[in-house]
Design a protein around this motif. Structure first.
Motif, PDB file in Angstrom:
ATOM      1  N   HIS A   1       1.359   3.986   1.499  1.00  0.00           N
ATOM      2  CA  HIS A   1       2.179   4.667   3.009  1.00  0.00           C
ATOM      3  C   HIS A   1       3.704   4.692   3.047  1.00  0.00           C
ATOM      4  CE1 HIS A   1      -2.009   4.050   5.946  1.00  0.00           C
ATOM      5  NE2 HIS A   1      -1.977   5.243   4.842  1.00  0.00           N
TER       6      HIS A   1
ATOM      7  N   HIS B   1       5.791   2.387   3.595  1.00  0.00           N
ATOM      8  CA  HIS B   1       6.261   0.860   2.977  1.00  0.00           C
ATOM      9  C   HIS B   1       7.048   1.154   1.676  1.00  0.00           C
ATOM     10  CE1 HIS B   1       4.157  -1.213   5.858  1.00  0.00           C
ATOM     11  NE2 HIS B   1       3.488  -0.346   5.960  1.00  0.00           N
TER      12      HIS B   1
ATOM     13  N   HIS C   1      -7.359  -1.075   5.339  1.00  0.00           N
ATOM     14  CA  HIS C   1      -6.696   0.547   5.619  1.00  0.00           C
ATOM     15  C   HIS C   1      -6.059   1.286   5.174  1.00  0.00           C
ATOM     16  CE1 HIS C   1      -2.684   1.526   7.678  1.00  0.00           C
ATOM     17  NE2 HIS C   1      -1.607   1.154   6.477  1.00  0.00           N
TER      18      HIS C   1
ATOM     19  N   ASP D   1       0.052  -3.314   6.802  1.00  0.00           N
ATOM     20  CA  ASP D   1      -0.201  -3.442   7.421  1.00  0.00           C
ATOM     21  C   ASP D   1      -2.214  -3.637   7.645  1.00  0.00           C
ATOM     22  OD1 ASP D   1       2.011  -1.934   7.797  1.00  0.00           O
ATOM     23  OD2 ASP D   1       0.609  -0.475   7.389  1.00  0.00           O
TER      24      ASP D   1
ATOM     25  N   HIS E   1       0.605  -1.573  -0.003  1.00  0.00           N
ATOM     26  CA  HIS E   1      -0.286   0.032   0.129  1.00  0.00           C
ATOM     27  C   HIS E   1       1.112   1.426  -0.006  1.00  0.00           C
ATOM     28  CE1 HIS E   1       0.877  -0.276   4.550  1.00  0.00           C
ATOM     29  NE2 HIS E   1       0.861   0.675   4.406  1.00  0.00           N
TER      30      HIS E   1
END
Ligand SMILES: [Zn+2]
Length: 209
Positions: free
Chosen positions: A58, A61, A131, A150, A56
């Motif tokens: 974020h 990451h 998430h 996550d 994902h």
């Protein structure tokens, strides 16, 4: 299957290096930061990185994905439903007090059921929105391993209070997709210690019906 896990960056994101012992092809999942450390593990095993998979968008990451792509030539795969979060990376960097990784070129959007490959090693993409809208997990069925991003942690689940997050969708993904897996599957969460599907099914307070 070669599988090295290292916690990268200030938020200690679990980055996975997955390689095929025979062909020495590899994929790197969630290269959030510390690309030189990742590359030294890749070199130690004599691997060639063929794919960069991001669970994902974020920053913790995805932050090092472009640097790893430049170093290896491997494409970056991220589900397109996280495109807005990619556009927000400079804002995420401000929130976290981290460096803005700059322009991020995504090369492909894996769909549910797609395979990501490192030689003969094959991971199945499981879409698990919640998430973030584009969150995914990578399931290595023969090796009984789930790279969960996550979506699921040991004893907890991913936060859903950030843009694109939805607690209802997260629980739906966990109950319909993640908990569908066998109890002895080892879960590599996006942060913190490893766990198993069985332990989380039994003990995780967020997963009790
Ligand atoms: Zn996250």
């Amino acid at each position: 299957m070669i599988h090295e896990i290292l916690a990268v960056g200030p938020l200690q994101c679990n980055c996975s290096i997955v390689g095929d012992e025979v062909s020495h092809e590899a994929m790197v999942i969630d290269p959030g930061a510390d690309i030189s450390k990742i590359l030294s593990i890749v070199a130690r095993h004599g691997l060639q990185v063929k794919q960069i998979v991001v669970t994902h968008a974020h920053l913790d990451h995805i932050g090092g994905a472009m640097e790893l792509k430049t170093a290896t030539g491997a494409p970056i795969l991220l589900n397109e439903n996280d495109a807005e979060l990619v556009a927000m990376l400079p804002v995420q960097a401000q929130w976290l007090g981290m460096r803005d990784p700059g322009q991020m070129e995504i090369d492909g959007s894996p769909k549910g059921g797609d395979k990501v490959l490192a030689g003969a090693v094959s991971g199945e993409i499981l879409l698990t929105p919640g998430h973030t809208e584009g969150s995914l997990c990578v399931y290595f069925e023969p090796e009984k391993k789930l790279i969960a991003g996550d979506t699921l942690f040991a004893g907890s689940v991913g936060r859903t209070d950030l843009p694109g997050g939805s607690y209802e969708k997260l629980l739906h993904s966990l109950h319909t997709t993640v908990l569908d897996l066998p109890d002895d599957v080892v879960v590599v969460p996006g942060h913190g210690p490893l766990t198993t599907i069985g332990e989380e099914r039994e003990e995780n307070p967020y997963l009790q019906k």
